[in-house]
Write a protein that holds these residues in place. Sequence first.
Motif, PDB file in Angstrom:
ATOM      1  N   GLU A 139       0.815  -1.213   0.000  1.00  0.00           N
ATOM      2  CA  GLU A 139       0.000   0.000   0.000  1.00  0.00           C
ATOM      3  C   GLU A 139       0.854   1.270   0.000  1.00  0.00           C
ATOM      4  OE1 GLU A 139      -4.081   1.594   2.056  1.00  0.00           O
ATOM      5  OE2 GLU A 139      -2.742   0.367   3.269  1.00  0.00           O
ATOM      6  N   SER A 140       1.903   1.287   0.798  1.00  0.00           N
ATOM      7  CA  SER A 140       2.732   2.492   0.858  1.00  0.00           C
ATOM      8  C   SER A 140       3.422   2.746  -0.483  1.00  0.00           C
ATOM      9  CB  SER A 140       3.772   2.371   1.976  1.00  0.00           C
ATOM     10  OG  SER A 140       4.660   1.289   1.735  1.00  0.00           O
ATOM     11  N   LEU A 141       3.861   1.686  -1.149  1.00  0.00           N
ATOM     12  CA  LEU A 141       4.509   1.841  -2.444  1.00  0.00           C
ATOM     13  C   LEU A 141       3.503   2.308  -3.493  1.00  0.00           C
ATOM     14  CD1 LEU A 141       7.216   1.492  -3.938  1.00  0.00           C
ATOM     15  CD2 LEU A 141       6.465  -0.830  -4.524  1.00  0.00           C
ATOM     16  N   LEU A 143       0.761   4.065  -3.001  1.00  0.00           N
ATOM     17  CA  LEU A 143       0.416   5.464  -2.748  1.00  0.00           C
ATOM     18  C   LEU A 143       1.536   6.407  -3.182  1.00  0.00           C
ATOM     19  CD1 LEU A 143      -1.338   5.110   0.729  1.00  0.00           C
ATOM     20  CD2 LEU A 143      -2.428   5.589  -1.482  1.00  0.00           C
ATOM     21  N   GLU A 144       2.780   5.966  -2.992  1.00  0.00           N
ATOM     22  CA  GLU A 144       3.919   6.762  -3.465  1.00  0.00           C
ATOM     23  C   GLU A 144       3.878   6.896  -4.979  1.00  0.00           C
ATOM     24  OE1 GLU A 144       8.801   6.493  -3.774  1.00  0.00           O
ATOM     25  OE2 GLU A 144       7.741   5.197  -2.357  1.00  0.00           O
ATOM     26  N   ALA A 145       3.568   5.801  -5.673  1.00  0.00           N
ATOM     27  CA  ALA A 145       3.490   5.829  -7.133  1.00  0.00           C
ATOM     28  C   ALA A 145       2.404   6.799  -7.607  1.00  0.00           C
ATOM     29  CB  ALA A 145       3.226   4.425  -7.669  1.00  0.00           C
ATOM     30  N   ASP A 147       1.141   9.327  -5.942  1.00  0.00           N
ATOM     31  CA  ASP A 147       1.500  10.688  -5.562  1.00  0.00           C
ATOM     32  C   ASP A 147       2.501  11.293  -6.552  1.00  0.00           C
ATOM     33  OD1 ASP A 147       1.461  12.910  -3.526  1.00  0.00           O
ATOM     34  OD2 ASP A 147       3.581  12.403  -3.425  1.00  0.00           O
ATOM     35  N   GLN A 148       3.417  10.496  -7.033  1.00  0.00           N
ATOM     36  CA  GLN A 148       4.420  10.990  -7.987  1.00  0.00           C
ATOM     37  C   GLN A 148       3.783  11.445  -9.296  1.00  0.00           C
ATOM     38  OE1 GLN A 148       7.898   8.625  -8.741  1.00  0.00           O
ATOM     39  NE2 GLN A 148       8.154   8.054  -6.591  1.00  0.00           N
ATOM     40  N   ILE A 237       9.078   1.532  -9.604  1.00  0.00           N
ATOM     41  CA  ILE A 237       9.700   1.944  -8.350  1.00  0.00           C
ATOM     42  C   ILE A 237       9.603   0.759  -7.398  1.00  0.00           C
ATOM     43  CG2 ILE A 237       9.207   4.390  -8.676  1.00  0.00           C
ATOM     44  CD1 ILE A 237       6.905   4.103  -6.653  1.00  0.00           C
ATOM     45  N   ASN A 239      10.335  -0.911  -3.127  1.00  0.00           N
ATOM     46  CA  ASN A 239      10.800  -0.845  -1.747  1.00  0.00           C
ATOM     47  C   ASN A 239      11.429  -2.197  -1.425  1.00  0.00           C
ATOM     48  OD1 ASN A 239       8.616  -2.580  -1.183  1.00  0.00           O
ATOM     49  ND2 ASN A 239       7.321  -0.926  -0.396  1.00  0.00           N
ATOM     50  N   CYS A 244       6.353  -1.511  -8.226  1.00  0.00           N
ATOM     51  CA  CYS A 244       5.114  -0.928  -8.707  1.00  0.00           C
ATOM     52  C   CYS A 244       5.400  -0.070  -9.934  1.00  0.00           C
ATOM     53  CB  CYS A 244       4.470  -0.084  -7.607  1.00  0.00           C
ATOM     54  SG  CYS A 244       2.859   0.641  -8.052  1.00  0.00           S
TER      55      CYS A 244
END
Length: 251
Positions: A139-141, A143-145, A147-148, A237, A239, A244
């Motif tokens: 989930e964190s990855l 959301l980062e994708a 957001d970018q 990207i 982690n 993702c």
Amino acid sequence: MIRVIALTPAGKELAQRLRTFWPDSALDYKPKPFAEQVQRAFEQGESLIFICATGIVMRTLAPVIQNKRQDPPVLVLDEEGKFVIPLLSGHEGGANEWGSQVAQTLGAQLVVTTAKPYLNPVYTLGMGCERGCPLAFLESLMLEALDQNDLTPSDINSLSSIDIKADEVNLIALAEKYDWVFHTFSADQLSTMEAFLSSRSEYVYNTVGVYGVAESAALFAAHNVTGSEPELMLNKIKNAKATCAIGRSFP
């Protein structure tokens, strides 16, 4: 802020005509020093309309161009106002849509060189992960994708991976949490996207039979929805436990 830049008397007349429709815009007629003034406006994020040759614009802006998600929109018009060319930031920066408005206002011809600019894009997520990857890592990855790329979960059409991940509990859980369809595809299907990958991993290929799971899955899913050629909106990207990528295609 819209800034209209003209270099000839005829261009100045057209610029003044444009300003009747965009009264808050600024007019620069033969600005000096030209490159310095223009580059400063561009770096400050001003939307620019040039009434001059395209080559002049490109040579002037080349040193300060960053990327299509950061740069402001740039239009180029001929001094007779017959043609409107969205030159930079067509999709992401809105130059295509803005150019269409300018063309309609002037009764000009819009000259678009980007792919299918006025169709709503389909965005797809592709993910790969270690077996048993915790939901928090996925989930964190994700959301980062998003957001970018200034996307939200509601913009995403589907979440996809390779078929050996069809029973991956937390990929399924992630899709359910955000109300996405979860697709998985075979290595043979994903391998058809090889030409579109940003990079190729021999290790991944030797493990699962494709050169990249996240990118291949995002691309294949995007193509599967529209039938048109897909592209990577976001290269892979990662982690510590997952990868993702975001694919895009146009109907």
